[in-house]
Design a protein around this motif. Structure first.
Motif, mmCIF file in Angstrom:
data_model
loop_
_atom_site.group_PDB
_atom_site.id
_atom_site.type_symbol
_atom_site.label_atom_id
_atom_site.label_comp_id
_atom_site.label_asym_id
_atom_site.label_seq_id
_atom_site.Cartn_x
_atom_site.Cartn_y
_atom_site.Cartn_z
ATOM 1 N N PRO A 197 -0.030 19.256 35.947
ATOM 2 C CA PRO A 197 -1.023 19.346 37.024
ATOM 3 C C PRO A 197 -1.023 20.705 37.726
ATOM 4 N N ASP A 198 0.106 21.399 37.745
ATOM 5 C CA ASP A 198 0.147 22.701 38.418
ATOM 6 C C ASP A 198 1.254 23.565 37.820
ATOM 7 N N PHE A 205 17.607 20.717 39.214
ATOM 8 C CA PHE A 205 16.469 20.461 38.337
ATOM 9 C C PHE A 205 15.891 19.067 38.566
ATOM 10 N N LEU A 261 6.411 24.469 34.658
ATOM 11 C CA LEU A 261 7.751 25.017 34.391
ATOM 12 C C LEU A 261 8.746 23.890 34.131
ATOM 13 N N THR A 262 8.656 22.837 34.944
ATOM 14 C CA THR A 262 9.556 21.697 34.786
ATOM 15 C C THR A 262 9.383 21.041 33.427
ATOM 16 N N TYR A 263 8.131 20.761 33.086
ATOM 17 C CA TYR A 263 7.879 20.069 31.822
ATOM 18 C C TYR A 263 8.198 20.948 30.619
ATOM 19 N N ARG A 313 15.447 21.827 26.715
ATOM 20 C CA ARG A 313 16.506 20.971 27.253
ATOM 21 C C ARG A 313 17.787 21.027 26.434
ATOM 22 N N GLU A 317 4.103 24.733 39.027
ATOM 23 C CA GLU A 317 5.483 24.310 39.251
ATOM 24 C C GLU A 317 5.883 23.205 38.267
ATOM 25 N N MET A 318 4.989 22.215 38.108
ATOM 26 C CA MET A 318 5.290 21.132 37.172
ATOM 27 C C MET A 318 5.284 21.637 35.738
ATOM 28 N N SER A 346 3.010 23.798 23.587
ATOM 29 C CA SER A 346 2.250 23.772 24.833
ATOM 30 C C SER A 346 2.578 22.517 25.625
ATOM 31 N N VAL A 347 2.284 22.535 26.907
ATOM 32 C CA VAL A 347 2.443 21.344 27.749
ATOM 33 C C VAL A 347 1.212 21.185 28.635
ATOM 34 N N ASP A 348 0.929 19.951 28.994
ATOM 35 C CA ASP A 348 -0.080 19.677 30.012
ATOM 36 C C ASP A 348 0.648 19.402 31.321
ATOM 37 N N ARG A 364 10.493 23.200 30.444
ATOM 38 C CA ARG A 364 11.942 23.216 30.276
ATOM 39 C C ARG A 364 12.415 21.961 29.559
ATOM 40 N N GLU A 365 11.874 20.816 29.952
ATOM 41 C CA GLU A 365 12.313 19.570 29.328
ATOM 42 C C GLU A 365 11.810 19.434 27.898
ATOM 43 N N GLU A 373 4.548 14.501 28.756
ATOM 44 C CA GLU A 373 5.479 15.455 29.352
ATOM 45 C C GLU A 373 6.408 14.754 30.339
#
Lengths: 90, 244
Positions: free
Chosen positions: A25-26, B130, A31-33, A40, A28-29, A21-23, A35-36, B36
């Motif tokens: 704020p929204d 990205f 998805l970014t987090y 990655r 879009e973020m 899981s990730v925390d 992925r990383e 994160e």
């Protein structure tokens, strides 16, 4: 911050599996987090990210009650019967 | 084979920019604002170091010597990449300004007459989407709050003009032989427009006309460089033959 559940799928017949899981704020973020944090190193080539609030959680008691012996037929009895039968034939 | 002295200078500038930014980003390993973001930001740091490595390898087989073994005056990094940015506001703003510039700079090289450089640019450009998505969405998110805006706006106004130095290399010969397909002046214009547009969304007017103070391309280092260089050469100073 909101919590999201991350699922990854490798190519081929493997199903999506829970990666963690990730925390974020929204959305879009998230998805970014995701992925990383989990993708990655190309751990999968498809990813689902689900807001935890949208996950339907089943009742644990009902799940425990569902664990009944007659649901666990592993074919042992039938196998023994067949072995016995084929032994008679030979 | 490096086609010319001018080509060598262009690639060295870009590689040094990436080395400094990658090294600076990596300062945040384990102390990022939250888990994160720590992972995402330092993974980007690794990507930037990868870009530096790819570019240095076009110039020499001895990458470590190029990256760590030169006198300070032989580096060509833009000053904005050297700044330590040890507060999160400036680290984030520099990340966004840098990656917006990178996207423009790589795009100007993807069809380079120097094939190996063009291939490197194509690979790097794929990562840039990205990096930008990460930087811009976090920046927009933070600028939307009063506290975030209060902290970020002064940093934006201070750092943005330094970014013009990314485009301070000479380009006449490189344009003539097709090594570069977009002139430095045009690249700078594209970058400036994009930066102004992003901050205009938040009614922040950046004064880009301010004469850039950076002179990194001509061998003059910023005040932060010595600290940064000590840090990045710490291992090789202990063991010059270290392999990693």
């Amino acid at each position: 911050m909101k919590t999201y559940e991350v699922f990854l799928k490798k190519s081929g017949k493997d199903p999506f599996t829970h990666a963690g899981s990730v925390d974020a704020p929204d959305d879009e973020m998230a998805l970014t987090y995701a992925r990383e944090a989990y993708g990655r190193r190309s751990e999968g080539d498809q990813m689902w990210v689900v807001f935890r609030g949208h996950v339907l959680v089943a009742d644990e008691i009902e799940l425990e009650m569902a664990d009944r012996t007659h649901k666990h037929n592993d074919g042992q009895l039938v196998a023994e019967l067949r072995r016995a039968t084929s032994g008679n034939e030979s | 084979m490096v086609p010319s002295q001018e080509a060598h200078k262009l690639v060295l500038s870009f590689a040094d920019d990436e080395l400094c930014v990658g090294q600076n980003h990596s300062w945040w390993i384990a102390i990022g604002p939250f888990l994160e973001e720590d992972l995402a930001f330092t993974s980007i740091a690794q990507d930037e170091l990868g870009h530096a490595r790819a570019l240095y390898s076009l110039l020499s087989d001895d990458i470590d010597q190029l990256a760590y073994g030169r006198d300070h005056s032989e580096y060509r990094s833009a000053h904005i990449t050297e700044f330590l940015c040890h507060d999160w506001s400036s680290a984030l703003v520099r990340h966004v300004l840098h990656d917006m510039a990178e996207q423009v700079r790589w795009s100007a090289l993807t069809n380079s007459s120097w094939t190996e450089l063009g291939n490197t640019a194509q690979r790097a450009l794929a990562e840039e989407n990205f990096h930008l998505q990460h930087g811009l969405s976090l920046l927009r998110r933070l600028l939307s709050s009063d506290e975030g805006r209060k902290r970020l706006e002064p940093v934006v106004l201070e750092l943005a003009p330094y970014g013009r130095e990314y485009f301070a290399d000479s380009d006449q010969e490189l344009m003539d032989n097709g090594l570069l397909t977009v002139s430095m002046a045009d690249q700078e214009r594209i970058w400036v427009d994009q930066v102004l547009e992003v901050f205009d969304e938040f009614n922040i007017t950046v004064d880009m006309s301010e004469e850039t103070q950076g002179s990194g391309r001509s061998g003059i280092r910023s005040n932060d460089f010595a600290t940064l260089h000590d840090e990045m050469t710490a291992v090789i100073q202990i063991d010059p033959h270290a392999q990693w």
